[in-house]
Design a protein around this motif. Sequence first.
Motif, PDB file in Angstrom:
ATOM      1  N   SER A 135       0.833  -1.206   0.000  1.00 12.42           N
ATOM      2  CA  SER A 135       0.000   0.000   0.000  1.00 12.42           C
ATOM      3  C   SER A 135       0.867   1.255   0.000  1.00 12.42           C
ATOM      4  CB  SER A 135      -0.922  -0.002   1.223  1.00 12.42           C
ATOM      5  OG  SER A 135      -0.165   0.025   2.413  1.00 12.42           O
ATOM      6  N   ASP A 136       0.318   2.309  -0.537  1.00 11.54           N
ATOM      7  CA  ASP A 136       1.025   3.599  -0.475  1.00 11.54           C
ATOM      8  C   ASP A 136       1.275   3.999   0.973  1.00 11.54           C
ATOM      9  OD1 ASP A 136       1.055   3.865  -3.199  1.00 11.54           O
ATOM     10  OD2 ASP A 136      -0.700   5.184  -3.296  1.00 11.54           O
ATOM     11  N   ARG A 137       0.279   3.758   1.826  1.00  5.82           N
ATOM     12  CA  ARG A 137       0.432   4.263   3.193  1.00  5.82           C
ATOM     13  C   ARG A 137       1.606   3.625   3.907  1.00  5.82           C
ATOM     14  NH1 ARG A 137      -5.362   2.211   5.552  1.00  5.82           N
ATOM     15  NH2 ARG A 137      -5.345   0.192   4.548  1.00  5.82           N
ATOM     16  N   PRO A 184      -9.523   9.027   6.904  1.00  6.01           N
ATOM     17  CA  PRO A 184      -8.448   9.206   5.923  1.00  6.01           C
ATOM     18  C   PRO A 184      -8.587  10.540   5.194  1.00  6.01           C
ATOM     19  CG  PRO A 184      -9.207   6.944   5.864  1.00  6.01           C
ATOM     20  CD  PRO A 184     -10.138   7.683   6.798  1.00  6.01           C
ATOM     21  N   ARG A 203       0.455   9.114   9.425  1.00  5.26           N
ATOM     22  CA  ARG A 203       0.398   8.517   8.081  1.00  5.26           C
ATOM     23  C   ARG A 203      -0.172   7.103   8.131  1.00  5.26           C
ATOM     24  NH1 ARG A 203       5.688  10.806   7.714  1.00  5.26           N
ATOM     25  NH2 ARG A 203       5.529  12.820   6.654  1.00  5.26           N
ATOM     26  N   SER A 243      -3.572   7.262   7.819  1.00  5.87           N
ATOM     27  CA  SER A 243      -3.961   7.981   6.588  1.00  5.87           C
ATOM     28  C   SER A 243      -4.403   9.405   6.867  1.00  5.87           C
ATOM     29  CB  SER A 243      -5.074   7.221   5.842  1.00  5.87           C
ATOM     30  OG  SER A 243      -4.600   5.968   5.413  1.00  5.87           O
ATOM     31  N   LEU A 263      -3.455  -3.183   6.572  1.00  6.75           N
ATOM     32  CA  LEU A 263      -2.892  -1.853   6.319  1.00  6.75           C
ATOM     33  C   LEU A 263      -1.843  -1.923   5.206  1.00  6.75           C
ATOM     34  CD1 LEU A 263      -2.443  -0.561   9.995  1.00  6.75           C
ATOM     35  CD2 LEU A 263      -4.009   0.402   8.294  1.00  6.75           C
ATOM     36  N   ASP A 281      -4.796   0.429   0.329  1.00  3.95           N
ATOM     37  CA  ASP A 281      -5.014   1.772   0.865  1.00  3.95           C
ATOM     38  C   ASP A 281      -6.499   1.965   1.164  1.00  3.95           C
ATOM     39  OD1 ASP A 281      -2.471   3.255   0.983  1.00  3.95           O
ATOM     40  OD2 ASP A 281      -2.331   2.644  -1.114  1.00  3.95           O
ATOM     41  N   PRO A 282      -6.835   3.057   1.851  1.00  2.00           N
ATOM     42  CA  PRO A 282      -8.250   3.319   2.130  1.00  2.00           C
ATOM     43  C   PRO A 282      -9.092   3.237   0.853  1.00  2.00           C
ATOM     44  CG  PRO A 282      -6.904   4.827   3.394  1.00  2.00           C
ATOM     45  CD  PRO A 282      -5.972   4.072   2.479  1.00  2.00           C
ATOM     46  N   ASP A 337      -9.615   0.454  -0.840  1.00  2.00           N
ATOM     47  CA  ASP A 337      -9.299  -0.794  -1.549  1.00  2.00           C
ATOM     48  C   ASP A 337     -10.000  -1.962  -0.857  1.00  2.00           C
ATOM     49  OD1 ASP A 337      -7.610   0.466  -3.359  1.00  2.00           O
ATOM     50  OD2 ASP A 337      -5.795   0.057  -2.179  1.00  2.00           O
ATOM     51  N   ARG A 341     -10.723  -0.344   4.733  1.00  2.00           N
ATOM     52  CA  ARG A 341     -10.827  -1.201   3.554  1.00  2.00           C
ATOM     53  C   ARG A 341     -12.193  -1.865   3.530  1.00  2.00           C
ATOM     54  NH1 ARG A 341      -5.776  -4.630   2.299  1.00  2.00           N
ATOM     55  NH2 ARG A 341      -7.143  -4.898   0.495  1.00  2.00           N
TER      56      ARG A 341
END
Lengths: 395, 395
Positions: A5-7, A116, A135, A138, B111, B115-116, B118, B139
Amino acid sequence: MPQLSDRITTLNKGGSDGWEVFYRARQMVAEGKDVIELTIGEHDIGTDAAILVAMHTAALNGATGYAMVPGIAPLREALAERVAARTGVPTTADNIIVTAGGQPGLLATHLATGDPGDAALYVDPYYATYPGTMRAASRPPVAVETSAEAAFLPDAAKIDRLAVESGAKSVLINTPNNPTGTVYPGDTLDAIARVTQDRDLWLISDEVYDTQIWEGDHRSPRALPGMADRTMVIGSMSKSHAMTGSRVGWICAPEAAVDALIDLATVTTYGVPGYIQQAALFALQEGDLLETGIATPFRRRRDLALAALKGQTAVGVIPSQGAMYLMLDVRSTGLSGRDFAEALLDAHHIAVMPGESFGTSAAGHIRIALTTEDDRLVSAIETLVAFAGTFAHAA
Amino acid sequence: MPQLSDRITTLNKGGSDGWEVFYRARQMVAEGKDVIELTIGEHDIGTDAAILVAMHTAALNGATGYAMVPGIAPLREALAERVAARTGVPTTADNIIVTAGGQPGLLATHLATGDPGDAALYVDPYYATYPGTMRAASRPPVAVETSAEAAFLPDAAKIDRLAVESGAKSVLINTPNNPTGTVYPGDTLDAIARVTQDRDLWLISDEVYDTQIWEGDHRSPRALPGMADRTMVIGSMSKSHAMTGSRVGWICAPEAAVDALIDLATVTTYGVPGYIQQAALFALQEGDLLETGIATPFRRRRDLALAALKGQTAVGVIPSQGAMYLMLDVRSTGLSGRDFAEALLDAHHIAVMPGESFGTSAAGHIRIALTTEDDRLVSAIETLVAFAGTFAHAA
């Protein structure tokens, strides 16, 4: 491998650095070198044996199954009594959830106070995990910068402006402060409280150093008028009772918030070991003597350090009113905090944290943890001052 | 009070219910009533005293400070060796992060893998916290429903369709399964693995019951071709070593994922108590004898329960191949699982979990935890069958 994930891959984005000094010092110790470590906030004593015996007894007596997720009732009650006694704010067990230390409390409060994308404010310089915690939740972290010239105290007008600009839902403060040792005075807290009310923000108050006060008084902002209903206080047994490794702390918050935090804990941690909670209860019941005994060496070393720093001009001294740290201004050397720390480690095997590790506001500073025996600490400070003096031409 | 976040106030949205039976039974016990509790998956023994002594010794010897966030090296190595030995997959300490039990592992993996927004897939019936854990990670949970008629095994084509429809990034499976006791056969795992490869999904594999196998073999999907690189396995000492309350487990994942999970742990948990990790290491070193001793009562009780259920037609029996549960089909009574459980508790002071607590697929079922001494368990099952028989006219 599928993408992460980006997070999780951006937790440290634009964050603090300078932990290389800490890791390099640890490596030197592992190689058998004699390094004076003044880096992290860990007591130079272990947890009191009486607390460990209480833990073992509880475990042998059967406290090894799932404990109640909110925390065991007697510990929640004892913590509520403690908070009420120290702050004067009526507090019951329903205001308390036991957490696995301060860090999970930081995460839970940020998950609870915004969704988020909802910005979260924090004061810079800061404890190293703050922006990463936001972070992980989010929540875009927004730094409220301060300056050595203003004793690293946050300006409420700046908090107000940043809150409006970012649409923040919460502001995180930490007093007594890590890394600066600053204890927020009443007018600073009053002004922050007003902003949270004007802008309908949650106040997240990290008070894990509240038993380490060397000057003035610690005031919990939850005790200010109208604030009990919008403040989540993060507490911990780590610093007050030398139980860092046991990972036990609490959040004190409005009842409805605690109800929600219990739901959250059910799906994030599923509680804290029962025998650790029993040990924490025992430690609290030991009373002031234990806590004072744990805090006393830091007070003494802070006084010794200030005495050793008196009369010299090579480094500036940030007044330390609490917590187990002392921050020094090394800007007169012409070096960054990081370069100074690296050079000091190389030249004298003394490890300190660069101010840059704690944000941009503390650039050109270093943080000394008062976690080494008195003589060794004083000797290290004398060496450090002499070392800084060799750069005096750069001032 | 400012608003709480949507995520924390909707954790239980549309989720399972029926935990009233559990809480009502606990209340009855607190009132001194003799209730046979067959509700939650907790051993009827405490943690072995030798493990507790190892923990106490470690604490007295100084393991009370901050432990390394990824876990102490010897425990990570021991867990890697264990995984390698049990699955045949090359595994090193770099594939392992120690967690505070299975639940934080579930959170961390969700996590990490999206990401949020998904979606995250899971198989219904499910362990009660699954959808709430996904919601805590923002999620959207998407259930893959199954049926008693198909032995509660997930259909890979359905996973594929739901993954495409929802844009899911991960699928969570649990074998041996709680609540059904099902152990996924090889062809089910192969088909799920193919879907994760076709759709580039992470596979999150909850294997906390992997030492409780009564029939067939447990196969970790991480061992299937190409799967080590897209599988995160959740493990725990809770069920295998009767250490539920100690909150210690692990995630086994690709090295790059573990690196990211360590960053995440730094800002979410800050590690697991060192003395608990030492206790876990000791427990692992005790070897098979300890684990077998802990699993054996459940195997015996499962056999006793099946024998007690033989020849009757009042309730259907879901074949239990593993885990500490047995699921019964009570649809012939004309009652929901919840109404049946409530009525059974009222009439006979026997507490079981309604299938509805674990999702829609298990409606009309009840789950029996095999966590009560043999005679009491058999007697409770006989009473339950007779009680179900009184509703036979409704069939």
